[in-house]
Design a protein around this motif. Structure first.
Motif, PDB file in Angstrom:
ATOM      1  N   HIS A 173       0.801  -1.226   0.000  1.00 45.51           N
ATOM      2  CA  HIS A 173       0.000   0.000   0.000  1.00 45.51           C
ATOM      3  C   HIS A 173       0.837   1.281   0.000  1.00 45.51           C
ATOM      4  O   HIS A 173       0.273   2.370  -0.094  1.00 45.51           O
ATOM      5  CB  HIS A 173      -0.924  -0.003   1.214  1.00 45.51           C
ATOM      6  N   LEU A 174       2.154   1.154   0.118  1.00 43.79           N
ATOM      7  CA  LEU A 174       2.995   2.340   0.292  1.00 43.79           C
ATOM      8  C   LEU A 174       3.569   2.910  -1.000  1.00 43.79           C
ATOM      9  O   LEU A 174       4.218   3.943  -0.973  1.00 43.79           O
ATOM     10  CB  LEU A 174       4.147   2.024   1.263  1.00 43.79           C
ATOM     11  N   GLY A 175       3.337   2.270  -2.131  1.00 39.05           N
ATOM     12  CA  GLY A 175       3.835   2.796  -3.400  1.00 39.05           C
ATOM     13  C   GLY A 175       5.346   2.738  -3.513  1.00 39.05           C
ATOM     14  O   GLY A 175       5.971   3.656  -4.036  1.00 39.05           O
ATOM     15  N   ILE A 176       5.932   1.644  -3.039  1.00 40.30           N
ATOM     16  CA  ILE A 176       7.383   1.485  -3.052  1.00 40.30           C
ATOM     17  C   ILE A 176       7.837   0.840  -4.352  1.00 40.30           C
ATOM     18  O   ILE A 176       7.265  -0.144  -4.805  1.00 40.30           O
ATOM     19  CB  ILE A 176       7.851   0.607  -1.868  1.00 40.30           C
ATOM     20  N   GLU A 177       8.886   1.401  -4.933  1.00 33.42           N
ATOM     21  CA  GLU A 177       9.588   0.795  -6.061  1.00 33.42           C
ATOM     22  C   GLU A 177      11.011   0.519  -5.580  1.00 33.42           C
ATOM     23  O   GLU A 177      11.688   1.429  -5.092  1.00 33.42           O
ATOM     24  CB  GLU A 177       9.613   1.755  -7.248  1.00 33.42           C
ATOM     25  N   VAL A 178      11.467  -0.718  -5.700  1.00 37.50           N
ATOM     26  CA  VAL A 178      12.832  -1.063  -5.309  1.00 37.50           C
ATOM     27  C   VAL A 178      13.756  -0.593  -6.422  1.00 37.50           C
ATOM     28  O   VAL A 178      13.659  -1.056  -7.553  1.00 37.50           O
ATOM     29  CB  VAL A 178      12.999  -2.582  -5.079  1.00 37.50           C
ATOM     30  N   LEU A 179      14.643   0.369  -6.099  1.00 37.45           N
ATOM     31  CA  LEU A 179      15.599   0.878  -7.082  1.00 37.45           C
ATOM     32  C   LEU A 179      16.858   0.019  -7.099  1.00 37.45           C
ATOM     33  O   LEU A 179      17.292  -0.439  -8.152  1.00 37.45           O
ATOM     34  CB  LEU A 179      15.969   2.330  -6.779  1.00 37.45           C
ATOM     35  N   THR A 180      17.447  -0.141  -5.942  1.00 39.94           N
ATOM     36  CA  THR A 180      18.616  -1.012  -5.805  1.00 39.94           C
ATOM     37  C   THR A 180      18.478  -1.733  -4.482  1.00 39.94           C
ATOM     38  O   THR A 180      17.885  -1.220  -3.536  1.00 39.94           O
ATOM     39  CB  THR A 180      19.948  -0.229  -5.810  1.00 39.94           C
ATOM     40  N   MET A 181      19.032  -2.912  -4.448  1.00 39.43           N
ATOM     41  CA  MET A 181      19.045  -3.624  -3.187  1.00 39.43           C
ATOM     42  C   MET A 181      20.259  -4.519  -3.161  1.00 39.43           C
ATOM     43  O   MET A 181      20.693  -5.025  -4.166  1.00 39.43           O
ATOM     44  CB  MET A 181      17.762  -4.405  -2.950  1.00 39.43           C
ATOM     45  N   GLY A 182      20.794  -4.587  -1.977  1.00 41.60           N
ATOM     46  CA  GLY A 182      21.949  -5.436  -1.773  1.00 41.60           C
ATOM     47  C   GLY A 182      22.205  -5.533  -0.283  1.00 41.60           C
ATOM     48  O   GLY A 182      21.538  -4.872   0.516  1.00 41.60           O
ATOM     49  N   PRO A 183      23.170  -6.329   0.089  1.00 41.80           N
ATOM     50  CA  PRO A 183      23.467  -6.497   1.509  1.00 41.80           C
ATOM     51  C   PRO A 183      24.129  -5.266   2.129  1.00 41.80           C
ATOM     52  O   PRO A 183      24.182  -5.139   3.339  1.00 41.80           O
ATOM     53  CB  PRO A 183      24.413  -7.697   1.531  1.00 41.80           C
ATOM     54  N   HIS A 184      24.609  -4.345   1.282  1.00 36.36           N
ATOM     55  CA  HIS A 184      25.292  -3.144   1.773  1.00 36.36           C
ATOM     56  C   HIS A 184      24.387  -1.915   1.754  1.00 36.36           C
ATOM     57  O   HIS A 184      24.571  -0.994   2.538  1.00 36.36           O
ATOM     58  CB  HIS A 184      26.522  -2.820   0.919  1.00 36.36           C
ATOM     59  N   GLU A 185      23.423  -1.920   0.818  1.00 37.21           N
ATOM     60  CA  GLU A 185      22.582  -0.739   0.636  1.00 37.21           C
ATOM     61  C   GLU A 185      21.276  -1.113  -0.047  1.00 37.21           C
ATOM     62  O   GLU A 185      21.253  -1.960  -0.942  1.00 37.21           O
ATOM     63  CB  GLU A 185      23.328   0.291  -0.216  1.00 37.21           C
ATOM     64  N   VAL A 186      20.207  -0.448   0.378  1.00 37.15           N
ATOM     65  CA  VAL A 186      18.899  -0.568  -0.269  1.00 37.15           C
ATOM     66  C   VAL A 186      18.400   0.837  -0.563  1.00 37.15           C
ATOM     67  O   VAL A 186      18.553   1.746   0.264  1.00 37.15           O
ATOM     68  CB  VAL A 186      17.887  -1.318   0.643  1.00 37.15           C
ATOM     69  N   ARG A 187      17.829   1.010  -1.746  1.00 37.23           N
ATOM     70  CA  ARG A 187      17.210   2.277  -2.135  1.00 37.23           C
ATOM     71  C   ARG A 187      15.807   1.991  -2.638  1.00 37.23           C
ATOM     72  O   ARG A 187      15.622   1.174  -3.537  1.00 37.23           O
ATOM     73  CB  ARG A 187      17.994   2.975  -3.248  1.00 37.23           C
ATOM     74  N   GLU A 193      31.589  -2.723   9.662  1.00 29.59           N
ATOM     75  CA  GLU A 193      30.399  -2.813  10.519  1.00 29.59           C
ATOM     76  C   GLU A 193      29.411  -3.855   9.982  1.00 29.59           C
ATOM     77  O   GLU A 193      28.774  -4.570  10.751  1.00 29.59           O
ATOM     78  CB  GLU A 193      29.736  -1.449  10.662  1.00 29.59           C
ATOM     79  N   GLU A 194      29.310  -3.928   8.675  1.00 26.05           N
ATOM     80  CA  GLU A 194      28.438  -4.939   8.070  1.00 26.05           C
ATOM     81  C   GLU A 194      28.947  -6.344   8.415  1.00 26.05           C
ATOM     82  O   GLU A 194      28.173  -7.205   8.846  1.00 26.05           O
ATOM     83  CB  GLU A 194      28.400  -4.755   6.559  1.00 26.05           C
TER      84      GLU A 194
END
Length: 152
Positions: A21-35, A109-110
């Protein structure tokens, strides 16, 4: 196992009812960063700006997605990820679509996060999600710091 954005979206859709319901589009995703790109149209309040609860929810979801991706990449068999504490600072109104960016501060840190999880079967750490407006004058609008707990 690598997880692509479509698979991640499907996992989130199936595990977290609010996601759809939030209108999210996954741009990039990975174990280090998500956009994520998030549509204002799905999240506006009576002032025509993004609802504070939506900013909070999408910030938490980005951190959850980043950790989930890291677990899949490292073949750690758990999806037991929860937020135990979250604080958000609203800096400016969000009057455009917005981007949520969550990343580990450093590779060290990761690695420490996942090493502790493997060693102790549990890890607790703070993760930050930044909310950035996408209009002219793209700028930081809010910042969420969440304490996340992961258990095997």
């Amino acid at each position: 196992m690598e997880v692509n954005p479509l698979e991640l979206s499907e996992i989130l859709r199936n595990k977290i009812a609010l996601y759809e319901h939030l209108g999210i589009e996954v741009l990039t995703m990975g174990p280090h960063e998500v956009r994520f790109r998030v549509a204002l149209e799905k999240n506006y309040n009576h002032k025509g700006t993004a609802f504070g609860g939506s900013l909070y929810a999408t910030g938490v979801m980005a951190a959850y997605a980043m950790v989930l991706t890291g677990l899949h990449e490292r073949k750690i068999n758990t999806e037991n990820i929860v937020i135990s504490k979250g604080e958000i600072e609203y800096l400016r109104p969000v009057d455009t679509d917005f981007e949520i960016i969550c990343r580990f501060p450093s590779i060290e840190e990761e690695n420490a996060f996942y090493d502790e999880l493997k060693d102790k079967g549990r890890v607790k750490a703070k993760l930050e999600s930044q909310i950035v407006g996408l209009g002219p004058g793209r700028s930081l609008k809010a910042s969420l710091i969440g304490t996340f707990v992961v258990r095997c």
